[in-house]
Write a protein that holds these residues in place. Structure first.
Motif, PDB file in Angstrom:
ATOM      1  N   GLU A 196      53.389  39.786  36.212  1.00 22.91           N
ATOM      2  CA  GLU A 196      52.792  39.011  35.120  1.00 22.91           C
ATOM      3  C   GLU A 196      52.698  37.529  35.494  1.00 22.91           C
ATOM      4  O   GLU A 196      51.674  36.886  35.292  1.00 22.91           O
ATOM      5  N   GLN A 197      53.762  36.998  36.079  1.00 18.71           N
ATOM      6  CA  GLN A 197      53.769  35.583  36.471  1.00 18.71           C
ATOM      7  C   GLN A 197      52.750  35.307  37.576  1.00 18.71           C
ATOM      8  O   GLN A 197      52.028  34.305  37.535  1.00 18.71           O
ATOM      9  N   ASP A 198      52.677  36.191  38.566  1.00 18.00           N
ATOM     10  CA  ASP A 198      51.710  36.005  39.657  1.00 18.00           C
ATOM     11  C   ASP A 198      50.274  36.079  39.148  1.00 18.00           C
ATOM     12  O   ASP A 198      49.406  35.328  39.595  1.00 18.00           O
ATOM     13  N   SER A 199      50.014  36.997  38.213  1.00 18.39           N
ATOM     14  CA  SER A 199      48.675  37.105  37.624  1.00 18.39           C
ATOM     15  C   SER A 199      48.320  35.817  36.885  1.00 18.39           C
ATOM     16  O   SER A 199      47.208  35.289  37.020  1.00 18.39           O
ATOM     17  N   HIS A 200      49.267  35.332  36.094  1.00 15.55           N
ATOM     18  CA  HIS A 200      49.059  34.082  35.362  1.00 15.55           C
ATOM     19  C   HIS A 200      48.769  32.942  36.326  1.00 15.55           C
ATOM     20  O   HIS A 200      47.806  32.193  36.171  1.00 15.55           O
ATOM     21  N   ASP A 201      49.618  32.795  37.350  1.00 16.26           N
ATOM     22  CA  ASP A 201      49.487  31.688  38.293  1.00 16.26           C
ATOM     23  C   ASP A 201      48.174  31.761  39.071  1.00 16.26           C
ATOM     24  O   ASP A 201      47.525  30.735  39.305  1.00 16.26           O
TER      25      ASP A 201
ATOM     26  N   ILE B 165      37.082  39.005  35.485  1.00 16.76           N
ATOM     27  CA  ILE B 165      38.030  39.309  36.548  1.00 16.76           C
ATOM     28  C   ILE B 165      37.757  40.738  36.977  1.00 16.76           C
ATOM     29  O   ILE B 165      37.756  41.647  36.153  1.00 16.76           O
ATOM     30  N   HIS B 166      37.502  40.943  38.271  1.00 15.14           N
ATOM     31  CA  HIS B 166      37.235  42.309  38.718  1.00 15.14           C
ATOM     32  C   HIS B 166      38.024  42.632  39.973  1.00 15.14           C
ATOM     33  O   HIS B 166      38.360  41.746  40.760  1.00 15.14           O
ATOM     34  N   LYS B 167      38.334  43.921  40.101  1.00 14.71           N
ATOM     35  CA  LYS B 167      39.051  44.402  41.271  1.00 14.71           C
ATOM     36  C   LYS B 167      38.768  45.883  41.455  1.00 14.71           C
ATOM     37  O   LYS B 167      38.183  46.521  40.573  1.00 14.71           O
ATOM     38  N   SER B 168      39.184  46.427  42.585  1.00 15.52           N
ATOM     39  CA  SER B 168      38.863  47.822  42.890  1.00 15.52           C
ATOM     40  C   SER B 168      39.970  48.794  42.488  1.00 15.52           C
ATOM     41  O   SER B 168      39.839  49.994  42.706  1.00 15.52           O
ATOM     42  N   SER B 169      41.046  48.305  41.902  1.00 16.11           N
ATOM     43  CA  SER B 169      42.088  49.179  41.366  1.00 16.11           C
ATOM     44  C   SER B 169      42.300  48.822  39.899  1.00 16.11           C
ATOM     45  O   SER B 169      41.871  47.772  39.434  1.00 16.11           O
ATOM     46  N   SER B 170      42.968  49.694  39.186  1.00 15.41           N
ATOM     47  CA  SER B 170      43.171  49.457  37.757  1.00 15.41           C
ATOM     48  C   SER B 170      44.108  48.270  37.527  1.00 15.41           C
ATOM     49  O   SER B 170      44.914  47.925  38.384  1.00 15.41           O
TER      50      SER B 170
ATOM     51  N   ARG C  62      47.366  42.400  33.045  1.00 13.24           N
ATOM     52  CA  ARG C  62      46.596  42.070  31.831  1.00 13.24           C
ATOM     53  C   ARG C  62      47.288  40.966  31.037  1.00 13.24           C
ATOM     54  O   ARG C  62      46.654  40.014  30.596  1.00 13.24           O
ATOM     55  N   ASN C  63      48.602  41.082  30.868  1.00  9.54           N
ATOM     56  CA  ASN C  63      49.347  40.082  30.101  1.00  9.54           C
ATOM     57  C   ASN C  63      49.321  38.716  30.781  1.00  9.54           C
ATOM     58  O   ASN C  63      49.171  37.685  30.123  1.00  9.54           O
ATOM     59  N   GLY C  64      49.494  38.704  32.092  1.00  9.63           N
ATOM     60  CA  GLY C  64      49.470  37.437  32.829  1.00  9.63           C
ATOM     61  C   GLY C  64      48.113  36.760  32.768  1.00  9.63           C
ATOM     62  O   GLY C  64      48.015  35.543  32.537  1.00  9.63           O
ATOM     63  N   PHE C  65      47.048  37.534  32.968  1.00  6.19           N
ATOM     64  CA  PHE C  65      45.708  36.959  32.888  1.00  6.19           C
ATOM     65  C   PHE C  65      45.415  36.447  31.475  1.00  6.19           C
ATOM     66  O   PHE C  65      44.868  35.371  31.294  1.00  6.19           O
ATOM     67  N   GLN C  66      45.805  37.229  30.468  1.00  2.00           N
ATOM     68  CA  GLN C  66      45.559  36.822  29.079  1.00  2.00           C
ATOM     69  C   GLN C  66      46.320  35.543  28.750  1.00  2.00           C
ATOM     70  O   GLN C  66      45.802  34.659  28.073  1.00  2.00           O
ATOM     71  N   ALA C  67      47.559  35.431  29.231  1.00  2.00           N
ATOM     72  CA  ALA C  67      48.353  34.226  28.974  1.00  2.00           C
ATOM     73  C   ALA C  67      47.683  32.998  29.596  1.00  2.00           C
ATOM     74  O   ALA C  67      47.634  31.931  28.973  1.00  2.00           O
TER      75      ALA C  67
ATOM     76  N   ASP D  69      38.067  31.900  25.412  1.00  2.00           N
ATOM     77  CA  ASP D  69      38.027  33.022  24.477  1.00  2.00           C
ATOM     78  C   ASP D  69      37.250  34.229  25.004  1.00  2.00           C
ATOM     79  O   ASP D  69      37.482  35.345  24.570  1.00  2.00           O
ATOM     80  N   MET D  70      36.292  33.998  25.878  1.00  2.00           N
ATOM     81  CA  MET D  70      35.452  35.098  26.353  1.00  2.00           C
ATOM     82  C   MET D  70      35.869  35.470  27.778  1.00  2.00           C
ATOM     83  O   MET D  70      35.705  34.686  28.706  1.00  2.00           O
ATOM     84  N   ALA D  71      36.422  36.682  27.921  1.00  2.00           N
ATOM     85  CA  ALA D  71      36.861  37.148  29.223  1.00  2.00           C
ATOM     86  C   ALA D  71      36.813  38.662  29.279  1.00  2.00           C
ATOM     87  O   ALA D  71      37.004  39.336  28.265  1.00  2.00           O
ATOM     88  N   ASP D  72      36.540  39.184  30.465  1.00  2.00           N
ATOM     89  CA  ASP D  72      36.499  40.622  30.693  1.00  2.00           C
ATOM     90  C   ASP D  72      37.260  40.948  31.963  1.00  2.00           C
ATOM     91  O   ASP D  72      37.283  40.152  32.899  1.00  2.00           O
ATOM     92  N   MET D  73      37.864  42.128  31.985  1.00  2.00           N
ATOM     93  CA  MET D  73      38.490  42.649  33.192  1.00  2.00           C
ATOM     94  C   MET D  73      37.757  43.930  33.553  1.00  2.00           C
ATOM     95  O   MET D  73      37.627  44.824  32.719  1.00  2.00           O
TER      96      MET D  73
END
Length: 108
Positions: free
Chosen positions: A8-13, A35-40, A46-51, A59-63
């Motif tokens: 979560e921290q690495d995603s946020h950072d 945000i896109h990637k080839s694995s789920s 999700r929590n890190g990116f949202q934070a 406000d507008m973001a997609d994974m």
């Protein structure tokens, strides 16, 4: 799960650093982030990116998880109906509505 995931921290950072670099180059944050990637995405990612998005105020973001697919879309008639042929492994998560769409579930 043999697919590597971020904490979560690495995603946020990661996203925070990318957005701050964008701001230095463009003098503003983007209005929308994809945000896109080839694995789920796992829950920590999700929590890190949202934070990070919440901290900056985007406000507008997609994974998107993008995988190889044999799905093809064809226009059927003048009304522009779309027919889905085959299977898709594409997963879309929309932060705004917090909905998950998985085309594969329609074929299971």
């Amino acid at each position: 799960d043999r697919t590597p995931h971020l904490s979560e921290q690495d995603s946020h950072d990661l996203l925070d650093q990318a957005l701050r670099t964008y701001r230095r180059e463009h003098s503003a944050f983007p209005a929308r982030v994809v945000i896109h990637k080839s694995s789920s995405f796992n829950e920590d990612e999700r929590n890190g990116f949202q934070a990070a998005l919440n901290t900056i105020g985007i406000d507008m973001a997609d994974m998107l998880t993008i995988r190889e697919s044999f799905t093809r879309l064809f226009r059927q008639d003048q009304k522009h109906d779309i027919e889905i042929i085959g299977h898709s492994a594409c997963l879309e998560t929309n932060f705004n509505s917090k909905t998950v769409k998985n085309i594969d579930q329609a074929y299971e």
